[in-house]
Each structure stands twice: as structure tokens, then as C-alpha cells.
Design a protein around this motif. Structure first.
Motif, PDB file in Angstrom:
ATOM      1  N   UNK A 188       1.676  31.909  27.697  1.00 30.42           N
ATOM      2  CA  UNK A 188       2.565  30.833  28.147  1.00 30.42           C
ATOM      3  C   UNK A 188       2.200  29.525  27.470  1.00 30.42           C
ATOM      4  N   UNK A 189       0.906  29.201  27.441  1.00 31.17           N
ATOM      5  CA  UNK A 189       0.469  27.964  26.800  1.00 31.17           C
ATOM      6  C   UNK A 189       0.820  27.957  25.317  1.00 31.17           C
ATOM      7  N   UNK A 190       0.698  29.105  24.694  1.00 35.35           N
ATOM      8  CA  UNK A 190       1.061  29.202  23.287  1.00 35.35           C
ATOM      9  C   UNK A 190       2.569  28.994  23.112  1.00 35.35           C
TER      10      UNK A 190
ATOM     11  N   UNK B 225       2.190  20.878  26.962  1.00 39.25           N
ATOM     12  CA  UNK B 225       0.802  20.964  26.509  1.00 39.25           C
ATOM     13  C   UNK B 225       0.545  19.795  25.564  1.00 39.25           C
ATOM     14  N   UNK B 226      -0.692  19.431  25.426  1.00 35.36           N
ATOM     15  CA  UNK B 226      -1.072  18.348  24.524  1.00 35.36           C
ATOM     16  C   UNK B 226      -1.441  18.912  23.159  1.00 35.36           C
ATOM     17  N   UNK B 227      -1.197  18.113  22.137  1.00 34.89           N
ATOM     18  CA  UNK B 227      -1.540  18.545  20.783  1.00 34.89           C
ATOM     19  C   UNK B 227      -0.860  17.665  19.758  1.00 34.89           C
ATOM     20  N   UNK B 228      -1.113  17.981  18.497  1.00 35.61           N
ATOM     21  CA  UNK B 228      -0.513  17.212  17.408  1.00 35.61           C
ATOM     22  C   UNK B 228       0.908  17.712  17.163  1.00 35.61           C
TER      23      UNK B 228
ATOM     24  N   UNK C  84       4.557  21.868  18.245  1.00 39.13           N
ATOM     25  CA  UNK C  84       3.201  21.334  18.407  1.00 39.13           C
ATOM     26  C   UNK C  84       2.224  22.301  17.750  1.00 39.13           C
ATOM     27  N   UNK C  85       1.146  21.775  17.209  1.00 39.68           N
ATOM     28  CA  UNK C  85       0.144  22.589  16.519  1.00 39.68           C
ATOM     29  C   UNK C  85      -0.336  23.711  17.448  1.00 39.68           C
ATOM     30  N   UNK C  86      -0.086  24.997  17.107  1.00 43.23           N
ATOM     31  CA  UNK C  86      -0.400  26.099  18.018  1.00 43.23           C
ATOM     32  C   UNK C  86      -1.764  26.744  17.787  1.00 43.23           C
ATOM     33  N   UNK C  87      -2.574  26.288  16.827  1.00 43.18           N
ATOM     34  CA  UNK C  87      -3.755  27.047  16.419  1.00 43.18           C
ATOM     35  C   UNK C  87      -4.777  27.197  17.537  1.00 43.18           C
TER      36      UNK C  87
ATOM     37  N   UNK D  35       1.409  15.477  27.952  1.00 43.06           N
ATOM     38  CA  UNK D  35       2.466  15.810  28.903  1.00 43.06           C
ATOM     39  C   UNK D  35       3.190  14.565  29.417  1.00 43.06           C
ATOM     40  N   UNK D  36       2.645  13.386  29.167  1.00 43.60           N
ATOM     41  CA  UNK D  36       3.308  12.143  29.575  1.00 43.60           C
ATOM     42  C   UNK D  36       4.231  11.595  28.496  1.00 43.60           C
TER      43      UNK D  36
END
Length: 405
Positions: free
Chosen positions: A179-181, A82-85, A106-109, A207-208
Motif C-alpha cells: 500500500x505504501x509503495x 507518503x513523504x518523499x521526493x 514520488x520516489x518509490x525506492x 502529507x501536509x
């Protein structure tokens, strides 16, 4: 000066020189012909001390050698799903990691919010479904009395079915959000060694992005190639039952750096451009002696020769007509014996195919002083010649004085 006196002077000089020569020749103490012969006999060279080893018969393993490349059993480039900070990295570069270990956070908020929304929607639709079921249940009780039209009853039943599908969709959405979380925690898929990190905390990853590359070192593989003419030998050896043993040596081919390897795979085709086929071997690599990308010399054992003739490698000399050894004969003289070396045995011995018999003695040290027919004093390995006696020393000094005369 007249011509007569010149001739007379020349004759006188010649007579004087002749007299001096005869006097020196018959000087007392000068060597007589018999004495000269006796001195030559005493001055013969003594036997040359050399180290000899008998030709031994032993079982000799047959090896095939090649240059190999160490390859990790598994190599995984860990990327986020997943993408995120990126909040933090939970591993140390160059250190082992375990399967299931958290590598990054990764930031889960935002993903947590999506999950909470899915849960709320499920509760809402479940409440509507409960109401629809209650209405449908009451209508079923009133329908026989004629208070509810059949069409309305079917509509209520369809509403219940529709809301049941909505609740099922909400549950699937919850699982997807869960799942994404969960992907906000980057988990190690294998036991391995962490490499150098590819990103730093605080950056936005996608994801890259590659966070780190993991390599599995236990066990580890070595890939190597052999000429196609060895294919039948390797295949026949592998059919004999059991796994073929493989050892890895350093680039100088002098020291074994890893053993206990076994041949795992023979490739199913021959490379037409090189005329070789690939093989894969596997090593336990408990001490981390092998490292991915390392070049090593591979030694594959294919069979064992029973009763091979073995001599020390230093006994074999190289001549213009091929290899030879100095063979000690019964009268302790040596001769040059041509031999054919079949293969090396370890680091200090060779197996001879032709030219020698079991028990024959070959010279391993002192060859530089030998020539065919030389008399030798054969010594065992590590043995030194005895110290010369007083008589031998006196003879040596006497011979030295005579040669100085």
C-alpha cells in the motif's frame, strides 16, 4: 413753447397713431373674425400615430429570484499520503483529469526496499513453519510408541502455531508495504478540472503538502438564499411532484447563461441573523457556462398562473400616483388607466393584476406625444403611418403660411 402748443402736439400724435392702427386693421387680405375661426379649425392637430397592442391572456410562470453562488459538485485538495521526493507531475494545469489518472510520482525506492524486505521475511518464516510442521508431524507418529514425550509434542505443536502467526504477520506487513509503495503514485480520486499546481518536481513533499486542487464541474451546483416568507411557497411547490426548474442569468439579469437546472435541497433551518433559508440547485453545465465561485442571478419557477393578463413592458409608464398605461378607447382617444403590475414575464412583458381587461388596446410606442383625450391613429407593431397626400401637404403649407403671417 407754451403749454397750449404742447397739448396740441400730443393730440395730433395720438390722432396719427389711431389712424394708422385703423388702416392696418381694415387692410385688404387681413384676417376677419370668421376667417380666424376657420383657420383655427383647419389648424387642429391631426391624430397622433401610435403603436397599440391588445391585452392578451396567457399562462404565466411565477418565478422567485435571488443572487446565487456557483459551487463545484466536488472539490478535492490532492495531497500525498507518503513523504518523499517528488519526481514528476503527470497532469496539465487547467486541463481535465480522469478518475484513476496518475497525477504525480514520488520516489518509490525506499518503499520498494521495505516491500522486498517484507517479502523476504515472509519466505524465511514460511520455511521455518514448514520445518516445524514436519517435525510435529513425525512426532505425532512416534508419540503412540512412546518415543516422544507428551510435553515435547505439545511444544512442537505450539511452535507450529507460533510460526503460523508469524507468517500471517509477515503477510500483513507485505500488504502494508505494498500500500505504501502504491501511494508513491498520486491518483486522481474524481473526474474534474485541475487547478494550479502547489508544488514543483524535485521538492520533498509530505502529507501536509497540496499538489493540486481538483474541481468537478459536471454537474455543478448553485447555492442561493430566499426570504423566509417564501419558504411555504417553495415547499408546497416541491410537494406537487416533479423537480422545480431553475435558470441562471448573468449579473445584468438580461440573458440566461445556463438552464436545465433543478432544485435539489431546501435547507433544514432558517438563518436567524438574515431571515433567509438556503437552497441548492444542480445544473448539467455541459458547456461550462458556470464556473466555481461565480455570482449569478437565480430564477426559480414555483408555479404557473393560468390565463394571466399580459402586455408589453414598454406600455407601462411611471407616474406620481403609480403605474399607468394609455388606454385607447372606442373613439380612438386615449385616457390614462392606472394598473397594478404583478410580475415580469420574460424580458419584454409584464403581467397585470388589476386595471385592464382582455382585448383592450394599450399604447406601446409614441406615449411622449400623448395626453388624456388625445386623438390617435392606432397602428399595429411594425406598421408605419401612410405618407401624407398632396391635399394634406398643401393644407399643412397653407397653415404654415398663415401662422407665419
Amino acid at each position: 413753447m407754451s403749454r397750449f402748443w404742447k397739448i396740441a402736439l400730443v393730440v395730433v400724435v395720438a390722432l396719427v397713431l389711431l389712424g394708422v392702427g385703423l388702416r392696418l386693421l381694415h387692410k385688404p387680405g387681413g384676417p376677419q373674425p370668421g376667417q380666424a375661426r376657420a383657420q383655427g379649425k383647419e389648424g387642429e392637430q391631426p391624430p397622433v400615430p401610435v403603436t397599440v397592442v391588445p391585452v392578451a391572456r396567457q399562462n404565466v410562470p411565477v418565478y422567485l429570484t435571488a443572487l446565487g453562488t456557483v459551487q463545484a459538485l466536488n472539490t478535492v485538495a490532492v495531497s500525498p499520503q507518503v513523504s518523499g521526493r517528488l519526481l514528476s507531475l503527470e497532469f496539465t494545469e487547467g486541463q481535465p483529469v480522469k478518475k484513476g489518472q496518475v497525477l504525480a510520482q514520488i520516489d518509490p525506492r525506499s518503499f520498494q526496499a521495505t516491500y522486498d524486505q517484507a517479502v523476504a521475511r515472509l519466505h524465511q518464516d514460511q520455511a521455518q513453519l514448514a520445518t516445524a510442521r514436519a517435525n510435529y508431524s513425525r512426532s505425532q507418529e512416534l508419540a503412540p510408541k512412546g518415543y516422544i514425550a507428551k510435553q515435547d509434542l505439545e511444544s512442537l505443536r505450539n511452535t507450529v502455531t507460533q510460526l503460523e502467526a508469524t507468517v500471517a504477520a509477515d503477510q500483513a506487513a507485505i500488504r502494508d508495504a505494498e500500500v505504501q509503495l502504491g501511494y508513491t503514485k498520486v491518483i486522481s480520486p474524481i473526474d474534474g478540472l485541475a487547478g494550479i499546481r502547489g508544488v514543483d518536481p524535485g521538492n520533498v513533499v509530505t502529507t501536509a503538502s497540496t499538489i493540486v486542487t481538483l474541481t468537478q464541474l459536471h454537474p455543478i451546483n448553485i447555492m442561493f438564499n430566499l426570504p423566509e416568507q417564501n419558504l411555504d411557497m417553495v415547499r408546497q411547490a416541491s410537494r406537487g411532484g416533479g423537480e422545480l426548474s431553475v435558470a441562471a442569468l448573468d449579473r445584468g439579469d438580461a440573458h440566461v447563461i445556463a438552464d436545465g437546472g433543478v432544485l435539489k435541497v431546501i435547507d433544514n433551518q432558517i438563518d436567524a441573523s438574515t431571515g433567509t433559508f438556503r437552497l441548492k440547485s444542480e445544473f448539467p453545465n455541459a458547456g461550462n457556462a458556470l464556473w466555481p465561485g461565480q455570482f449569478v442571478n437565480v430564477r426559480l419557477k414555483v408555479r404557473t398562473v393560468d390565463g394571466g393578463l399580459v402586455i408589453p413592458a414598454q406600455a407601462v409608464q411611471r407616474g406620481p400616483d403609480g403605474d399607468y398605461v394609455y388606454l385607447v378607447q372606442a373613439d380612438n382617444t386615449v385616457k390614462m388607466q392606472p394598473v397594478q403590475v404583478a410580475q415580469e414575464v420574460g424580458d419584454s412583458a409584464v403581467m397585470v393584476a388589476t386595471g385592464l381587461k382582455e382585448g383592450e388596446r394599450v399604447v406601446t410606442e409614441g406615449q411622449f406625444r400623448l395626453k388624456p383625450g388625445s386623438k390617435v391613429n392606432p397602428l399595429k407593431p411594425g406598421e408605419v403611418p401612410p405618407a401624407p397626400t398632396a391635399t394634406e401637404m398643401a393644407k399643412a403649407r397653407q397653415g404654415g403660411h398663415r401662422r407665419a403671417h
